[in-house]
Structure formats: C-alpha cells, structure tokens
Design a protein around this motif. Structure first.
Motif, PDB file in Angstrom:
ATOM      1  N   ARG A  59      -0.752   5.394  -7.120  1.00 53.40           N
ATOM      2  CA  ARG A  59      -0.345   5.195  -5.994  1.00 53.40           C
ATOM      3  C   ARG A  59      -1.302   5.654  -4.794  1.00 53.40           C
ATOM      4  O   ARG A  59      -0.617   6.502  -3.668  1.00 53.40           O
ATOM      5  CB  ARG A  59       1.058   5.788  -5.859  1.00 53.40           C
ATOM      6  N   GLY A  60      -2.253   5.247  -4.759  1.00 59.27           N
ATOM      7  CA  GLY A  60      -3.194   5.528  -3.742  1.00 59.27           C
ATOM      8  C   GLY A  60      -2.692   4.602  -2.358  1.00 59.27           C
ATOM      9  O   GLY A  60      -2.181   3.550  -2.784  1.00 59.27           O
ATOM     10  N   TRP A  61      -3.310   4.910  -1.616  1.00 58.60           N
ATOM     11  CA  TRP A  61      -3.190   4.058  -0.296  1.00 58.60           C
ATOM     12  C   TRP A  61      -3.595   2.547  -0.457  1.00 58.60           C
ATOM     13  O   TRP A  61      -2.847   1.800   0.028  1.00 58.60           O
ATOM     14  CB  TRP A  61      -3.712   4.672   1.195  1.00 58.60           C
ATOM     15  N   GLY A  62      -4.623   2.502  -0.995  1.00 62.21           N
ATOM     16  CA  GLY A  62      -5.358   0.991  -1.279  1.00 62.21           C
ATOM     17  C   GLY A  62      -4.180   0.218  -2.124  1.00 62.21           C
ATOM     18  O   GLY A  62      -4.126  -0.769  -1.942  1.00 62.21           O
ATOM     19  N   VAL A  63      -3.947   0.748  -3.444  1.00 64.28           N
ATOM     20  CA  VAL A  63      -2.601   0.180  -4.217  1.00 64.28           C
ATOM     21  C   VAL A  63      -1.440   0.081  -3.507  1.00 64.28           C
ATOM     22  O   VAL A  63      -1.022  -1.161  -3.608  1.00 64.28           O
ATOM     23  CB  VAL A  63      -2.531   1.301  -5.348  1.00 64.28           C
ATOM     24  N   VAL A  64      -1.010   0.874  -2.664  1.00 61.97           N
ATOM     25  CA  VAL A  64       0.075   0.473  -1.930  1.00 61.97           C
ATOM     26  C   VAL A  64      -0.069  -0.447  -0.983  1.00 61.97           C
ATOM     27  O   VAL A  64       0.837  -1.476  -0.857  1.00 61.97           O
ATOM     28  CB  VAL A  64       0.609   1.970  -1.135  1.00 61.97           C
ATOM     29  N   LEU A  65      -1.032  -0.470  -0.316  1.00 65.76           N
ATOM     30  CA  LEU A  65      -1.318  -1.638   0.864  1.00 65.76           C
ATOM     31  C   LEU A  65      -1.721  -2.969  -0.066  1.00 65.76           C
ATOM     32  O   LEU A  65      -0.772  -4.050   0.475  1.00 65.76           O
ATOM     33  CB  LEU A  65      -2.645  -1.263   1.466  1.00 65.76           C
ATOM     34  N   LYS A  66      -1.985  -3.016  -1.176  1.00 68.85           N
ATOM     35  CA  LYS A  66      -2.579  -4.216  -1.920  1.00 68.85           C
ATOM     36  C   LYS A  66      -1.063  -4.800  -2.425  1.00 68.85           C
ATOM     37  O   LYS A  66      -0.602  -6.197  -2.252  1.00 68.85           O
ATOM     38  CB  LYS A  66      -3.360  -3.974  -3.069  1.00 68.85           C
ATOM     39  N   THR A  67      -0.235  -3.855  -3.095  1.00 69.06           N
ATOM     40  CA  THR A  67       1.063  -4.365  -3.351  1.00 69.06           C
ATOM     41  C   THR A  67       1.971  -4.716  -2.519  1.00 69.06           C
ATOM     42  O   THR A  67       2.751  -5.681  -2.591  1.00 69.06           O
ATOM     43  CB  THR A  67       1.622  -2.854  -4.271  1.00 69.06           C
ATOM     44  N   GLY A  68       2.053  -3.794  -1.188  1.00 66.23           N
ATOM     45  CA  GLY A  68       3.022  -4.114  -0.184  1.00 66.23           C
ATOM     46  C   GLY A  68       2.695  -5.907   0.079  1.00 66.23           C
ATOM     47  O   GLY A  68       3.437  -6.497   0.620  1.00 66.23           O
ATOM     48  N   LEU A  69       1.294  -6.127   0.421  1.00 65.26           N
ATOM     49  CA  LEU A  69       0.896  -7.274   0.907  1.00 65.26           C
ATOM     50  C   LEU A  69       1.452  -8.355  -0.303  1.00 65.26           C
ATOM     51  O   LEU A  69       2.140  -9.510   0.104  1.00 65.26           O
ATOM     52  CB  LEU A  69      -0.516  -7.478   1.065  1.00 65.26           C
ATOM     53  N   ALA A  70       1.344  -7.942  -1.394  1.00 64.52           N
ATOM     54  CA  ALA A  70       1.787  -9.061  -2.610  1.00 64.52           C
ATOM     55  C   ALA A  70       3.295  -9.095  -2.571  1.00 64.52           C
ATOM     56  O   ALA A  70       3.734 -10.401  -2.637  1.00 64.52           O
ATOM     57  CB  ALA A  70       1.121  -8.534  -3.887  1.00 64.52           C
ATOM     58  N   LEU A  71       3.794  -8.279  -2.262  1.00 66.00           N
ATOM     59  CA  LEU A  71       5.287  -8.282  -2.375  1.00 66.00           C
ATOM     60  C   LEU A  71       5.774  -9.122  -1.088  1.00 66.00           C
ATOM     61  O   LEU A  71       6.828  -9.935  -1.146  1.00 66.00           O
ATOM     62  CB  LEU A  71       6.039  -6.875  -1.969  1.00 66.00           C
ATOM     63  N   ARG A  72       5.090  -9.082   0.228  1.00 64.73           N
ATOM     64  CA  ARG A  72       5.254  -9.622   1.268  1.00 64.73           C
ATOM     65  C   ARG A  72       5.256 -11.523   0.898  1.00 64.73           C
ATOM     66  O   ARG A  72       6.165 -12.156   1.400  1.00 64.73           O
ATOM     67  CB  ARG A  72       4.424  -9.646   2.402  1.00 64.73           C
ATOM     68  N   ARG A  73       4.158 -11.740   0.188  1.00 62.71           N
ATOM     69  CA  ARG A  73       4.028 -13.272  -0.174  1.00 62.71           C
ATOM     70  C   ARG A  73       5.075 -13.664  -1.056  1.00 62.71           C
ATOM     71  O   ARG A  73       5.319 -14.848  -1.153  1.00 62.71           O
ATOM     72  CB  ARG A  73       2.690 -13.320  -0.822  1.00 62.71           C
ATOM     73  N   GLU A  74       5.952 -12.834  -1.717  1.00 61.93           N
ATOM     74  CA  GLU A  74       7.162 -13.209  -2.434  1.00 61.93           C
ATOM     75  C   GLU A  74       8.339 -13.498  -1.604  1.00 61.93           C
ATOM     76  O   GLU A  74       9.248 -14.152  -2.084  1.00 61.93           O
ATOM     77  CB  GLU A  74       7.497 -11.984  -3.465  1.00 61.93           C
ATOM     78  N   ARG A  75       8.513 -13.092  -0.449  1.00 56.28           N
ATOM     79  CA  ARG A  75       9.301 -13.317   0.496  1.00 56.28           C
ATOM     80  C   ARG A  75      10.851 -12.956  -0.128  1.00 56.28           C
ATOM     81  O   ARG A  75      11.511 -13.935  -0.159  1.00 56.28           O
ATOM     82  CB  ARG A  75       9.328 -14.870   0.895  1.00 56.28           C
ATOM     83  N   PHE A  76      11.094 -11.716  -0.447  1.00 56.60           N
ATOM     84  CA  PHE A  76      12.051 -11.296  -1.014  1.00 56.60           C
ATOM     85  C   PHE A  76      13.182 -11.387  -0.057  1.00 56.60           C
ATOM     86  O   PHE A  76      13.134 -10.862   1.174  1.00 56.60           O
ATOM     87  CB  PHE A  76      11.893  -9.873  -1.462  1.00 56.60           C
TER      88      PHE A  76
END
Length: 333
Positions: A59-76
């Motif tokens: 859960r480093g900042w880089g992982v959180v940033l990358k995962t958060g942007l990937a989640l945004r692309r899913e349009r939950f």
C-alpha cells in the motif's frame, strides 16, 4: 459495485458475506468487485460471486495512485467503504476512484452499538434491497484440504477425520492483540476443563505459525490429550474444522464468525465494555457469551462459566444463553 476489504481482517470479510448474498439475491446481474489484502485476498478468491479482486497487499503511495486510477476507469456505480475513511491513502483511493455514489454508513456508526451485520443491512437498504428479515453469513465452502490433512507443523490428527459424526471441540486462545488473547494459565485450565466436559471428544487447539510454540507450551501443561490444528497457510482446513466441530470456544476472533457461518455451537469470550460482544457476538443458533470482569481485556474471565455453557450447549439446549459477566454464577438453562 466495489467494496473495501483490504484491511486484512478475516472476521470482517465473513460478516460482509451477508451483504454479498443479499445483493446477489436481489440483483443477480450486479458485477461485484472488492479491494483485498492478506487473508482477505485468499478468502474472496474462493467466492465466485465476486468478479474482480483489486490487490492492495502493498500500500505504498504509488500503488494506491495506480490502483485508484484503474478503479476510476471501471466507472463504478457504487463503492462501499464500511468504515469512516481515516487513512489518507484510503481517502485518496476513494477520491481517485470517483464512483457514482459512495454508500454512506455514517448514520449507522453514529447510532447506538449494533451487530456489524446490521451495517450490511444498511448498505443493502441504500442499494434498494428489501431486507427486513434475519441476515446471515454466507461463506462459500470450497473443496480443499480438511482437518484430516497433514498439518504444516507435523502434529497428527487425533480423530478419524473421515467420520462426518466425529465429535470435535475446537479451541482458540490467540487473537491479533494481547487484549483479546487468553493467557497461558487460563488456556491450560480451559483445555483441562473441556476435557472433563467432553471426555470422548477430539479436542483441538487452533494455532498458526506465529502462535504454534505458545500453543504447544499450553498443551504440554494442560494434560488434556488435545492436539494442535496448525492452520498456517491452510484456510480451508480452518473452515472445515469450524464447519464440522461440535463446539467452538474462542475469544473475539474470526473463529467466532466462521463458526456462526456454519451454525456451529460457539462460546465467545469478550471484554466487558458494552460494545465488543454486541458488535461482534456469535450468530449461531446455539451460542453463549462470557464477559471478562474488565473492559480493557479478556483477562480474568471465568473458565467455570465457559465450562457450564459448554455443558449446556453440548446438551443441545434450544435457547441461546445470554451474555453473563464472569463475576456472576452461571447455571445452564
């Protein structure tokens, strides 16, 4: 929709299965995702109702940033966080994901303490799911190694694991923090007492790698004839044990919820703070709760109270036993 389950807490994940079951029953076409880490990754990977698991093991900042942007692309359409977002990284993850709606449980958390399964009810209500009846955990029991498989520690089973009618009493002493962990002296007395209550039962003490040495020390002192059930890396063995046991005894840990998921008779040992037993108490039809004298830990709980409850539950008493402080005498109903 997506829900957060990356806290690595198995007990919380078991509770959330009530939400997953309710949502799937009402909206079978709903695409369910979850963030996971540690044991929750293993737990949810066995559940075919979830489409995608988003790992946050690191859960480093880089992982959180990358995962958060990937989640945004899913349009939950929805994200359920379950708890207030105190972590900066969780807040960033949620902000980056930008769901159509965050299921807000703020009112639930501000209200009087209630069992955590009620958070599932509130989340379902916000999804428009009617759930006026009783909610229940719905753990998917995958095929895998059972309690008869060779333990990682090399401790041999002491009963015929192929018998569906084996009388197994499962005991846990260990929690993630010392406040909920049963000390060695009480553990020795508990095992010895349970052997008197259930002289013919296969008495098993649950441990994992980090607690195996302490568990062996308790066994050596108890002279109870119990053996270890080392579940290190063997989640299915733990599930199988909880499903097939005739009784589970544990402080406030995931074992309480696993036993409840399989409706196994269970005795929970809790701090007497007016909250823990109410929020995280057992849900099996046959259950009992023993409260320690103090609010800060389970130290000083009455072993005698546990044994009396064990006698009552093994006699298949139809009614659940209400929580009773350890300072009070207890009579089986």
């Amino acid at each position: 929709m997506l829900f957060f389950s990356h806290d690595g807490k198995l007990g919380d994940a078991v509770v959330i299965t009530a939400f997953v079951a309710g949502l799937r029953a009402h909206a079978p076409g709903c695409e369910i995702h979850a963030t996971v880490a540690g044991v929750t990754a293993t737990f949810w990977a066995r559940d075919a109702r979830l489409r995608t698991l988003w790992s946050l093991a690191r859960r480093g900042w880089g992982v959180v940033l990358k995962t958060g942007l990937a989640l945004r692309r899913e349009r939950f359409d929805f994200i359920v966080t379950w708890r207030p977002m105190r972590s900066e990284k969780n807040r960033l993850l949620l902000w980056l994901a930008r769901p159509g709606r965050v299921v807000d449980l703020a009112e639930f958390h501000r209200a009087a303490p209630a069992h955590r399964i009620e958070a599932c009810r509130e989340a379902l209500r916000q999804f428009g799911v009617p759930c006026d009846g009783e909610l229940a955990y719905d753990v998917v029991k995958a095929r895998g190694a059972g309690i008869g498989a060779a333990p990682a520690s090399g401790d041999a089973p002491d009963f015929n694991s192929n018998s569906a009618n084996a009388d197994i009493v499962l005991v846990n002493l260990f929690a993630a923090d010392p406040e909920r962990t049963i000390d060695a002296t009480a553990g020795v007395a508990l095992l010895a007492g349970l052997r008197r209550v259930a002289p013919e039962a296969a008495l098993r003490l649950v441990c994992h790698g980090a607690t195996a040495a302490a568990a062996r020390a308790v066994l050596a002192r108890s002279d109870s004839g119990a053996s270890l059930l080392d579940c290190e890396g063997g989640l299915e063995r733990l599930f199988d044990a909880c499903a097939r046991a005739s009784l589970v005894v544990s402080p406030d840990t995931a074992l309480i919820h696993l036993a409840s998921a399989f409706d196994t008779p269970v005795i929970g040992i809790y701090q007497n703070d007016g909250i823990k037993a109410r929020e995280w108490g057992p849900r099996s039809r046959a259950h009992a709760v023993v409260l320690a004298p103090g609010a800060d830990s389970v130290a000083g709980f009455s072993v005698e109270a546990v044994l009396r409850h064990a006698l009552a539950l093994r006699a298949r008493q139809p009614a659940c036993l209400a929580p009773v402080p350890s300072a009070q005498p207890i009579s089986p109903r």
